[in-house]
Scaffold this active site. Structure first.
Site, PDB file in Angstrom:
ATOM      1  CB  ILE A   1     -34.687 -30.618  30.221  1.00 37.79           C
ATOM      2  CG1 ILE A   1     -34.275 -29.291  30.860  1.00 37.79           C
ATOM      3  CG2 ILE A   1     -33.444 -31.431  29.855  1.00 37.79           C
ATOM      4  CD1 ILE A   1     -33.542 -29.426  32.196  1.00 37.79           C
ATOM      5  CB  CYS A   2     -38.125 -34.518  28.720  1.00 31.27           C
ATOM      6  SG  CYS A   2     -37.662 -34.963  30.404  1.00 31.27           S
ATOM      7  CB  THR A   3     -39.898 -31.106  25.011  1.00 32.36           C
ATOM      8  OG1 THR A   3     -41.007 -31.577  25.790  1.00 32.36           O
ATOM      9  CG2 THR A   3     -40.367 -30.742  23.614  1.00 32.36           C
TER      10      THR A   3
ATOM     11  CG  LEU B   1     -37.413 -37.181  23.932  1.00 36.69           C
ATOM     12  CD1 LEU B   1     -38.805 -37.672  24.315  1.00 36.69           C
ATOM     13  CD2 LEU B   1     -36.470 -38.345  23.735  1.00 36.69           C
TER      14      LEU B   1
END
Length: 161
Positions: free
Chosen positions: A53-55, A58
């Site tokens: 999710i973070c990737t 970003l």
């Protein structure tokens, strides 16, 4: 807004944003207050480099960089990862905006913003729009596993113009 577990309450709209100086992925110091009087800042806390999710979040910033970085706004993405991990992450994904290491003292900045999960040792997904006077103008905090929606940020940024 979903509150994070095991954290203090997130700072709220109207609060003065806690100042900080952290190293970016290139080892350079970045200080929030250095943008005062010049740029609005969107602070994006995320749990971990290289996680799904973070990737994705970003990459959304990377792919729409003009909405996050301009003459009037700067994005600062913060995680509790060490600087060297953030460098590898930025190089792999092509992130050309500051990824800041809130590694040591571990999560100190995330704690100041009320988005640190003590049990997991990570920040949760907190997003804060700080105006040129250093005040929080918009915020959103998501629980772990819950992707953020940047549409409210775009509306808040437009209201500053």
């Amino acid at each position: 807004m979903t509150t994070a577990t095991d954290t203090s309450q997130p700072i709220t709209v109207g609060d003065l944003a806690p100042d900080f100086t952290l190293k970016d992925q290139n080892g350079q110091d970045v200080t929030l207050s250095s943008f005062r009087g010049e740029k609005n800042v969107v602070i994006v806390f995320y749990p971990f480099a290289f996680s799904g999710i973070c990737t994705g979040e970003l990459c959304e910033i990377r792919d729409n960089l003009g909405a996050f970085v301009s003459d009037d706004v700067q994005v600062l993405a913060i995680s509790c990862d060490p600087m060297f991990s953030l460098r590898a992450f930025a190089d792999k994904e092509g992130y050309f905006f500051p990824l800041l290491a809130d590694f040591w003292p571990h999560g100190e900045v995330a704690q100041a913003y009320g988005v640190f999960n003590d049990k997991a040792g990570m920040s949760v997904r907190g997003t804060f729009l700080v105006d040129t006077e250093g005040r929080v103008r918009w915020s959103l905090v998501n629980a772990p596993g819950e992707a953020r929606d940047f549409s409210g940020y775009h509306e808040a940024l437009a209201s500053l113009a």
